[in-house]
Scaffold this active site. Structure first.
Site, PDB file in Angstrom:
ATOM      1  N   GLU A 181     -13.802  58.721  40.769  1.00 40.84           N
ATOM      2  CA  GLU A 181     -15.116  59.355  40.654  1.00 40.84           C
ATOM      3  C   GLU A 181     -16.172  58.578  41.433  1.00 40.84           C
ATOM      4  OE1 GLU A 181     -18.285  60.586  37.088  1.00 40.84           O
ATOM      5  OE2 GLU A 181     -16.629  59.196  36.684  1.00 40.84           O
TER       6      GLU A 181
ATOM      7  N   LYS B 227     -18.858  69.121  38.963  1.00 46.60           N
ATOM      8  CA  LYS B 227     -18.673  68.900  37.535  1.00 46.60           C
ATOM      9  C   LYS B 227     -19.531  69.864  36.725  1.00 46.60           C
ATOM     10  CE  LYS B 227     -18.739  65.108  34.134  1.00 46.60           C
ATOM     11  NZ  LYS B 227     -19.113  63.696  33.920  1.00 46.60           N
TER      12      LYS B 227
ATOM     13  N   CYS C 101     -14.366  62.659  35.083  1.00 47.21           N
ATOM     14  CA  CYS C 101     -14.715  61.788  33.960  1.00 47.21           C
ATOM     15  C   CYS C 101     -14.332  62.427  32.630  1.00 47.21           C
ATOM     16  CB  CYS C 101     -16.195  61.422  34.021  1.00 47.21           C
ATOM     17  SG  CYS C 101     -16.683  60.105  32.885  1.00 47.21           S
TER      18      CYS C 101
END
Length: 556
Positions: free
Chosen positions: A309, A379, A433
């Site tokens: 990430e 995301k 994440c």
């Protein structure tokens, strides 16, 4: 309600223990609840000591029992029951989430003052779900095994709500106690983590509670036999299913795919320092050119490289020289999948409302061997106070900012979440994440992927239990969906995991290096991947019907 008789014999240790819990008052009662909740964390990663729940969950049952006995009237018992549930939950979440405080020490001069509030207020808020569960359970509380069923239903619903409302935070859902060892982990694909929460309460609370209710001698032996059935039958059935599932798991790999996962282990304190940006980027490039033994091979035989990430501490799409370096690193036909940040011009209305001209995204990008962008996922499930602030403009105006220090916060990607078509790979579902902790996350996709890629950075949380818990929950997502998972973490834990949760290759916490691995094939789609939390609803209704039948039988 009249409680079951407590054995009076001095030698009855179980009865004495139950009596000590029921008769505890004041701070001792609260401390007992906190201690039992805290010890329950030993059932989670990285300890996996689920049998501790045989001792701790009965304490919660007896604390609610004592709320019934101490109160005068049904309504008067609600608050003591809720208080017991809250203290138990506070202990559970305080010791299960203490590692969150590490994130506030990364830039301690800016965020350190928030640490005491973060490590106490968040557990206090999450404990409200358990307080509500105890209060609701109290409304339907009844003698005998029936109250264990009531508690299982109440806690199961509380955990489902915790994972789904107010952005959701299903970290260490109680059902994870039944996802270790690997054979038991397969049950997540059968019924899902929330249904496993129902079973966890039944399995671990029943033996001691039923034995203590029965008194001594023959009644206790009979109750012990019944409790053994309640505890053992689900465990045997789930273990049998897991054994069969693993026995039929595919062992072959996807032809023509050779993966290299890079774990640079960059200290989070250095990650965003301007003078370290170039060195960090070069380190990613250099590591990508070396195999798992540290030998330079310039990606010979590798088809896909995976970085963690926000691997590049800058906006790569605005750095032509960085894109050129990526193209120089990749041989013809090789692709890079990497976490990265990007921004785009905001619409006038959005820009004016937030006070910022750009919208920022936490993304998973794909680059081809020419350094061109070949795929993108933004995301969709952002971390509150980490990637955005509630009432962003207002809180920024008074000087507050989220941990990432991105002015204006990040923007959510489009939903339903898009899949990615990466040359040479099956259809990819991106998870950035903590998106990997949400059960049923794949069912939110526009189309079903055939591979999960999780880019993450656990460098925020140091050498604590947090990264181990995060890794285990991501691993369970692979089992729930019957899909292989590639996990690239900045400093732990990176791995390639097959569709049954088996680890093909792994880099441990704080290890720096690369891992090379083939790509496992998908397994047949498990039941949970088809029906999702409908299974939880059906099993909950069946348990409720069983409860009604037990109550009617007891009255007769």
């Amino acid at each position: 309600m009249r409680l079951a008789n407590t054995p009076a014999a001095a030698g009855d240790r179980l009865g004495a223990w139950r009596g000590a819990v029921i008769h505890a008052q004041g701070w001792r009662r609260s401390a007992l609840a906190v201690l039992a909740g805290a010890l329950s964390n030993l059932a989670m990663a990285p300890f996996f000591l689920a049998p501790v729940l045989f001792l701790t969950l009965p304490v919660l049952v007896w604390l609610i029992d004592s709320a019934m006995s101490d109160a005068h009237g049904a309504r008067a018992a609600l608050f003591p029951a809720a208080r017991a549930g809250w203290w138990f939950g506070f202990g559970y979440f305080l010791f299960g989430l203490f590692w969150i405080g590490e994130a506030f020490l990364v830039e301690a001069d800016t965020f350190g003052w928030m640490l005491p509030f973060a490590v106490t207020l968040m557990p206090a808020g999450l404990a409200l779900f358990w307080a509500a569960a105890a209060a609701i359970a109290r409304v339907f509380w009844c003698p005998g095994v029936e109250r264990i069923v009531v508690l299982a239903l109440a806690l199961g619903m509380a955990e489902w709500l915790r994972g789904n409302i107010l952005t959701g935070f299903p970290w260490n859902v109680l059902g994870y106690a039944l996802t270790w060892p690997l054979t038991m982990m397969q049950s997540a694909g059968l019924v899902g983590i929330y249904t496993l929460t129902l079973l966890t309460v039944l399995v671990f609370a029943a033996p001691l509670v039923m034995a203590a209710d029965a008194g001594e001698g023959a009644p206790r032996r009979k109750a012990g036999f019944h409790a053994l059935l309640i505890a053992a039958v689900p465990l045997v059935l789930l273990s049998t299913y897991g054994t069969v599932r693993l026995a039929t798991a595919p062992s072959d790999r996807v032809e023509g795919v050779a993966l290299r996962v890079v774990q640079p282990s960059v200290p989070q304190r250095e990650k965003w320092q301007a003078d370290k940006q170039a060195a960090i980027f070069r380190d990613h490039l250099d590591l990508s050119r070396t195999d798992a033994t540290g030998k330079r091979d310039d990606l010979a035989g590798i088809t896909h490289v995976v970085w963690p990430e926000a691997a590049m501490p800058f906006l790569p799409l605005e750095r032509p020289e960085a894109l050129g370096a990526i193209g120089d690193m990749l041989p013809d036909g090789v692709h890079l999948l990497t976490g990265a940040l990007r921004r785009e011009q905001a619409d006038d209305d959005v820009g004016d409302a937030r006070g910022h001209p750009f919208r920022a995204f936490n993304s998973l990008m794909v680059f081809d061997s020419g350094g061109a962008l070949a795929g993108l996922y933004d995301k969709t499930h952002l971390v509150p106070f980490g990637e955005y602030l509630p009432w962003q403009a207002t809180l920024e105006a008074i000087g507050l900012e989220q941990l990432t220090r991105m002015r204006g916060g990040f923007t959510e990607g489009v939903t339903p979440r898009p899949v990615m078509n990466v040359p040479g790979l099956p259809v990819v579902g991106g998870l950035i994440c903590y998106e990997a902790i949400f059960p049923g996350v794949v069912q939110e996709s526009a189309a079903r992927p055939e591979l999960l890629v999780n880019a993450t950075n656990d460098g925020w949380f140091g050498n604590t239990t947090g990264p181990h818990q995060h890794f285990h929950q991501a691993r369970v997502r692979a089992v729930e969906e019957g899909l292989p998972l590639i996990r690239a973490a900045n400093n732990g834990i990176s791995a390639v995991i097959d569709a049954n949760g088996r680890i093909v290759a792994r880099l441990g916490l704080n290890e720096r290096g690369t891992l090379d691995a083939p790509l496992p094939r998908t397994h047949s789609r498990p039941l949970y991947a088809i029906w999702g939390d409908v299974i939880f609803l059906v099993v909950g209704l069946l348990l409720a019907a069983t409860l009604v039948a037990l109550v009617k039988a007891a009255r007769r």
